[in-house]
Every structure is written in C-alpha cells, then in structure tokens.
Design a protein around this motif. Structure first.
Motif, PDB file in Angstrom:
ATOM      1  N   GLU A  77       0.803  -1.212   0.000  1.00  0.00           N
ATOM      2  CA  GLU A  77       0.000   0.000   0.000  1.00  0.00           C
ATOM      3  C   GLU A  77       0.839   1.266   0.000  1.00  0.00           C
ATOM      4  OE1 GLU A  77      -2.991   0.129   2.977  1.00  0.00           O
ATOM      5  OE2 GLU A  77      -3.825  -1.838   2.480  1.00  0.00           O
ATOM      6  N   LEU A  78       2.097   1.162   0.489  1.00  0.00           N
ATOM      7  CA  LEU A  78       2.921   2.352   0.669  1.00  0.00           C
ATOM      8  C   LEU A  78       4.256   2.152  -0.030  1.00  0.00           C
ATOM      9  CD1 LEU A  78       3.514   5.078   2.064  1.00  0.00           C
ATOM     10  CD2 LEU A  78       4.307   3.788   4.047  1.00  0.00           C
ATOM     11  N   VAL A  79       4.566   3.027  -0.983  1.00  0.00           N
ATOM     12  CA  VAL A  79       5.833   2.976  -1.705  1.00  0.00           C
ATOM     13  C   VAL A  79       6.600   4.242  -1.401  1.00  0.00           C
ATOM     14  CG1 VAL A  79       6.943   2.872  -3.963  1.00  0.00           C
ATOM     15  CG2 VAL A  79       4.848   1.573  -3.532  1.00  0.00           C
ATOM     16  N   ASN A  80       7.721   4.117  -0.666  1.00  0.00           N
ATOM     17  CA  ASN A  80       8.487   5.296  -0.268  1.00  0.00           C
ATOM     18  C   ASN A  80       9.891   4.865   0.116  1.00  0.00           C
ATOM     19  OD1 ASN A  80       9.418   7.426   1.948  1.00  0.00           O
ATOM     20  ND2 ASN A  80       7.859   8.406   0.675  1.00  0.00           N
ATOM     21  N   ALA A  81      10.885   5.675  -0.246  1.00  0.00           N
ATOM     22  CA  ALA A  81      12.281   5.345   0.039  1.00  0.00           C
ATOM     23  C   ALA A  81      12.630   5.522   1.507  1.00  0.00           C
ATOM     24  CB  ALA A  81      13.214   6.217  -0.806  1.00  0.00           C
ATOM     25  N   GLY A  82      11.660   5.969   2.317  1.00  0.00           N
ATOM     26  CA  GLY A  82      11.932   6.197   3.734  1.00  0.00           C
ATOM     27  C   GLY A  82      11.890   4.950   4.591  1.00  0.00           C
ATOM     28  N   GLY A  83      11.513   3.801   4.014  1.00  0.00           N
ATOM     29  CA  GLY A  83      11.529   2.565   4.784  1.00  0.00           C
ATOM     30  C   GLY A  83      10.663   2.633   6.024  1.00  0.00           C
ATOM     31  N   PHE A  84      11.243   2.262   7.170  1.00  0.00           N
ATOM     32  CA  PHE A  84      10.489   2.233   8.418  1.00  0.00           C
ATOM     33  C   PHE A  84      10.028   3.622   8.839  1.00  0.00           C
ATOM     34  CE2 PHE A  84      12.571  -1.927  10.035  1.00  0.00           C
ATOM     35  CZ  PHE A  84      11.733  -2.651   9.209  1.00  0.00           C
ATOM     36  N   TYR A  85      10.801   4.631   8.494  1.00  0.00           N
ATOM     37  CA  TYR A  85      10.369   6.011   8.784  1.00  0.00           C
ATOM     38  C   TYR A  85       9.018   6.285   8.137  1.00  0.00           C
ATOM     39  CZ  TYR A  85       9.915  10.935   7.446  1.00  0.00           C
ATOM     40  OH  TYR A  85       9.420  12.196   7.191  1.00  0.00           O
ATOM     41  N   LYS A 230       4.731  -2.635  -5.480  1.00  0.00           N
ATOM     42  CA  LYS A 230       3.689  -3.132  -4.581  1.00  0.00           C
ATOM     43  C   LYS A 230       3.582  -4.650  -4.598  1.00  0.00           C
ATOM     44  CE  LYS A 230       1.062   1.169  -4.608  1.00  0.00           C
ATOM     45  NZ  LYS A 230      -0.228   1.854  -4.842  1.00  0.00           N
ATOM     46  N   HIS A 231       4.212  -5.277  -5.583  1.00  0.00           N
ATOM     47  CA  HIS A 231       4.321  -6.732  -5.591  1.00  0.00           C
ATOM     48  C   HIS A 231       5.758  -7.183  -5.340  1.00  0.00           C
ATOM     49  CE1 HIS A 231       0.547  -6.112  -7.897  1.00  0.00           C
ATOM     50  NE2 HIS A 231       0.184  -7.236  -7.311  1.00  0.00           N
ATOM     51  N   THR A 232       6.723  -6.423  -5.863  1.00  0.00           N
ATOM     52  CA  THR A 232       8.135  -6.808  -5.733  1.00  0.00           C
ATOM     53  C   THR A 232       8.607  -6.788  -4.292  1.00  0.00           C
ATOM     54  OG1 THR A 232       8.685  -6.018  -7.949  1.00  0.00           O
ATOM     55  CG2 THR A 232      10.493  -6.145  -6.366  1.00  0.00           C
ATOM     56  N   ILE A 233       8.282  -5.724  -3.538  1.00  0.00           N
ATOM     57  CA  ILE A 233       8.797  -5.576  -2.168  1.00  0.00           C
ATOM     58  C   ILE A 233       8.260  -6.666  -1.231  1.00  0.00           C
ATOM     59  CG2 ILE A 233       8.956  -4.043  -0.174  1.00  0.00           C
ATOM     60  CD1 ILE A 233      10.676  -3.287  -2.634  1.00  0.00           C
ATOM     61  N   PRO A 234       6.955  -6.972  -1.239  1.00  0.00           N
ATOM     62  CA  PRO A 234       6.497  -8.083  -0.391  1.00  0.00           C
ATOM     63  C   PRO A 234       7.174  -9.408  -0.727  1.00  0.00           C
ATOM     64  CG  PRO A 234       4.627  -6.748  -1.066  1.00  0.00           C
ATOM     65  CD  PRO A 234       5.806  -6.255  -1.850  1.00  0.00           C
ATOM     66  N   ARG A 235       7.318  -9.713  -2.021  1.00  0.00           N
ATOM     67  CA  ARG A 235       7.957 -10.977  -2.396  1.00  0.00           C
ATOM     68  C   ARG A 235       9.424 -10.997  -1.990  1.00  0.00           C
ATOM     69  NH1 ARG A 235       5.297 -10.940  -8.479  1.00  0.00           N
ATOM     70  NH2 ARG A 235       3.159 -11.464  -7.842  1.00  0.00           N
TER      71      ARG A 235
END
Length: 488
Positions: A77-85, A230-235
């Motif tokens: 749901e969230l795409v951002n280079a800030g990671g955990f921030y 949104k699919h790449t990061i979870p996998r």
C-alpha cells in the motif's frame, strides 16, 4: 506554502531498476551470510545456548516471517524510500516518525562505521596471512570505502548485480562445508531435544540469532527503485527472511553436528578469543585450499555488507532530506538516480568515526567494531519494533478486514520483537562485545533520539509548519509520479 507535488529530476531515484531478486540481493548482502556465520553464529553458540542455536534460528525466523506478513501488506500500500520512517509516519504520525528517522540515522550510520572497521581489520589479517603483505587496517578501510563509493555511483541496478555475485560465492562455500559435514557423518538430531535447545543462556542465543537478520528489513528502502514495487517488495521481503532463516539454521546445524550438539558450546568457547571456530572446522572437512578460499570470500562478504549497509543508510539520509528534515541539497541525485550527495556525507561520517579510533591507536575489533555494530544492531531491531507497532495501528485505524495479515501475524511478531529488543538492552555489553562503561551506556542514545525527535516535531509544528505539514505529503510522491507517467 506546500512541498511541490512532483518529483524533480534533481532528487528522483532511478525507477524500475530492481526486480524481486535484485532487492533480495541488496538486503541479503547486508546480512552477509558468511560474516554472520563466522562471527555472529560462532559467538551465539559460545555465549548463548550452544547446540540450541539451531532452534533459536528457527524461532526467530518464525517471528520475523509473522512480522513480514504485516510488513508485506503495508509495502503493498505504501511505496516510499523512507523505509520504516515512512511506515511509522503513516501508522503513528509525524512526531513518532521523526523519532524513527533519528533512530534510523544513528543506527545505520553507526553500523556502517563498524563495517568500515570490520573490513579494515579482517583485510589486514587475511591478506597478510595469505600473501605476506601487511598494511594498516585503516588504510585497507579507506581503500574499501573508495571502491564501494565508486561502485555505488554506477547505479542501484549495478550494485545489485555486484552484490548478487558476492552473495552467491559466499553461500556456495558454506554449502560445500555443510554437505561435507552431512556426507561425512550426518547431522546431529539432538539439536532439537529440549535439553539441548534450552541449554545455557537461551535469551543470548535468541539475541544473536536475531543479529544475523539485521539488514533483512531494508527491502522497503528500495521500493521507489523497484519494478512494480507493490508486488516486488512483499515478495523480496519473504524471500530474504525465508532464505537467511533456512540457510543460517542449516549451516549452524552443520557446525553443531561437526562439534557434537552436547559439546558445541564448550568447543565454541575454546575458539571464541581467536574467532576461528568455522575456519578450524573448515580445515578439517574441506582442507587448506578451500579454507583459504573461505577466508578470501570473507573479505568479499564484508565488502558486500559495507556496500549494502551504505545503500540503506544513504536512502534514509536521502529520504529525510527530501522531506526537508535534513538539508534539502542532500537529496540531489545523479542522472542515473544515485543519491550521490547523501552517499558522500554518509561515507565521510563513517570513515571519520573509524579514523578517530585509528588515531587513538585502538584495536578496531575490540573497540570500534563492537561499539558501532552493537548499537547499530540495537537501533535496527528497535526500528523493526516501531514498524511492527505502526503496521498494527495503521490497519486497525483503517479497519482492514484481513485480520490475520494485518493484526494477528504482525501482532505476534510485535510481541516477539519486543522481547528481542528488551534482551538486547539488558544484554547490550554482550551484544557489543565489551563491558566498558562508555559502550554500555550507548543504548541511552535511543532516549536521546526519542527526546530529540519529539522536540524537533514540536519545533517544526510551531516554527516551520510548511515542513511539518509536508511530511505526510512526501508519502504520496510515488503515486503522484506514477499517475503523471500514466497520463503522459
């Protein structure tokens, strides 16, 4: 006054550069499997629960997979280079996000400083042993930093390829050792007996097992540079957690089987000071040539970890600069999307910190490495805890009906991470490898980050409301860019 709503070319990361395996290679290189086994696992066996480290790795893998379930759902749901921030900003609000940003800044930058010292130390030892050429550790560290910076300027896609090759090499040499043990006399099934799994200091075993996963959480940092994020990061998240969990447990099982499950802790203690448990076993099962190759690949592993951790630290600096929390010019990027200014500042900091230890004539492996990587580990697992809390709160606020992946799984992961963080704080001198008062007091920096983040949030709200209001807007940059590209 508002923050501009579109990405300028001057602060835009490279789009569509990474697939699932590219992201996974970047984070697994930060985990550095060979370094983790040679250093972290060996210490965990010696000071933790001996042969029970196999069970510890399995338990921590389950905790992180449960956390990863919520992490993957949030990443979709969230795409951002800030990671955990960015996760905490979305789930817990701006003050908590600023606290998270400071913890991330301190934790990752300290970790890179420790990585600089680690590669310098082992480069001096290994190269001198293999070739007879002896150079001061800090000079090797500078050479490594210059090489890592030069490679990182080629772009994140190129970095992923370099780190992928390094990862494959270090995994292969360990698998050769694992199967040599397996085919020689099999694996010891006693590691799963309660009297072995719960022997010694189980809490320390869990802590060092968790330490081996540090870096695996960074998949979200590369979301803006991933294809179909949104699919790449979870996998990539599940791939990274699952791989390091299975691989670490399997290789630890081989080590414990080679020593005997009941004798593993005593054997590891005998090799603790020299740090050569794995190399001594390799000499027995693989012989001198392959053991020398393993020593050389340790340097490759350390270099890959330096590059990967630097990439993560750089993206936190970049993201916080883009949100105008840090000086805005640090978010400037090269034409290929590399955040070069953030990269330069990050390496200058890490090299300067290592340089202070060198000028003081301190042994890096006794002073620099334990203090920096010890606090870096604590900082990063604290980030995991804050992210887990933010994920649960975010999905409860939105009343998401998918209860298992948004509440049950991440909630159990949150409880497990809370235990791990508490263990890390209580046992910080063991984690850092030193009981010196200065090192033992480093966890107080977390309190400083808490106070500093809350105070800075209050300052921004009162004195710079445009920046404070713009923090939430930064989360929408990817979607706006995506929409603009669709329209065009």
């Amino acid at each position: 006054m508002t923050v501009p709503t579109t990405n300028s070319q001057q602060d835009a990361l490279s789009k569509n550069s990474l697939g699932v395996f590219g992201v996974a290679f970047l984070v697994l290189a930060a985990v550095a499997p060979l370094t983790g086994i040679v250093v972290v696992t060996a210490i965990g066996i010696a000071l933790g629960n001996g042969g029970g480290m196999v069970a510890s790795f399995i338990a921590v893998t389950i905790v992180l997979l449960l956390f990863g379930t919520g992490y993957a759902r949030m990443s979709s749901e969230l795409v951002n280079a800030g990671g955990f921030y960015a996760f905490v900003l979305s789930g817990l609000g701006r003050p908590a996000a600023l606290v998270t940003g400071l913890v991330a800044m301190i934790g990752y930058n300290f970790f890179v400083a420790g990585a600089v010292g680690t590669i310098g130390f082992f480069a001096q030892i290994v190269i001198a042993q293999l070739t007879g050429f002896d150079l001061h550790w800090y000079l090797w560290a500078i050479i490594s930093v210059v090489a890592a910076f030069a490679l990182s300027r080629k772009g994140i896609g190129f970095s992923a390829k370099v780190l992928g090759v390094a990862l494959v090499c270090e995994v292969l040499i360990l698998l050769v050792f694992d199967f040599a043990v397996l085919f020689t006399h099999g694996f010891d099934l006693d590691v799963f007996k309660p009297e072995i799994a719960f022997t010694g200091a189980v809490g320390i075993g869990f802590l060092f097992a968790s330490n081996a996963f540090v870096g695996v959480e960074a998949t979200g940092l590369f979301s803006e540079e991933a294809r179909n994020p949104k699919h790449t990061i979870p996998r990539a998240t599940f791939t990274a957690i699952g791989f390091i969990g299975l691989f670490a447990a399997f290789t630890t099982w081989a080590i414990v089987s080679a020593t005997g499950a009941a004798q593993a802790q005593n054997t590891a203690l005998e090799h603790l000071e020299a740090g050569d448990l794995v190399f001594s076993l390799s000499s027995t099962y693989l012989g001198a040539p392959l053991t020398n190759a393993m020593m050389a690949l340790l340097l490759v592993s350390l270099f890959a970890a330096l590059m990967a951790l630097h990439n993560s630290a750089t993206r936190y600096i970049y993201s916080l600069s883009r949100a105008r929390i840090l000086p805005r010019n640090l978010s400037r990027t090269r034409n290929n999307g590399v955040p070069e200014r953030a990269s330069i500042v990050q390496f200058i900091f890490a090299t300067a910190v290592a340089g202070l230890f060198a000028l003081a004539g301190l042994d890096p492996i006794i002073s620099l490495v334990p203090s920096m990587t010890g606090f870096g580990t604590l900082g990063i697992i604290t980030l995991q805890l804050l992210a887990a809390l933010a994920i649960v709160v975010h999905f409860r606020r939105t009343r998401d009906p998918r209860l298992f992946s948004t509440l049950v799984a991440p909630g159990i992961g949150l409880l497990g991470l809370t235990v791990i963080v508490i263990l890390a704080i209580i046992n910080f001198p063991i984690l850092a490898g030193s009981d010196a008062p200065v090192i033992a007091s480093l966890p107080l920096l977390l309190l400083a980050a808490l106070a500093g983040g809350l105070l800075y949030a209050a300052y921004l709200r009162r004195k710079r409301p445009d920046v404070y209001e713009g923090l939430n807007h930064d989360l929408e940059r990817f979607d706006e860019t995506e929409q603009a590209q669709t329209v065009s």
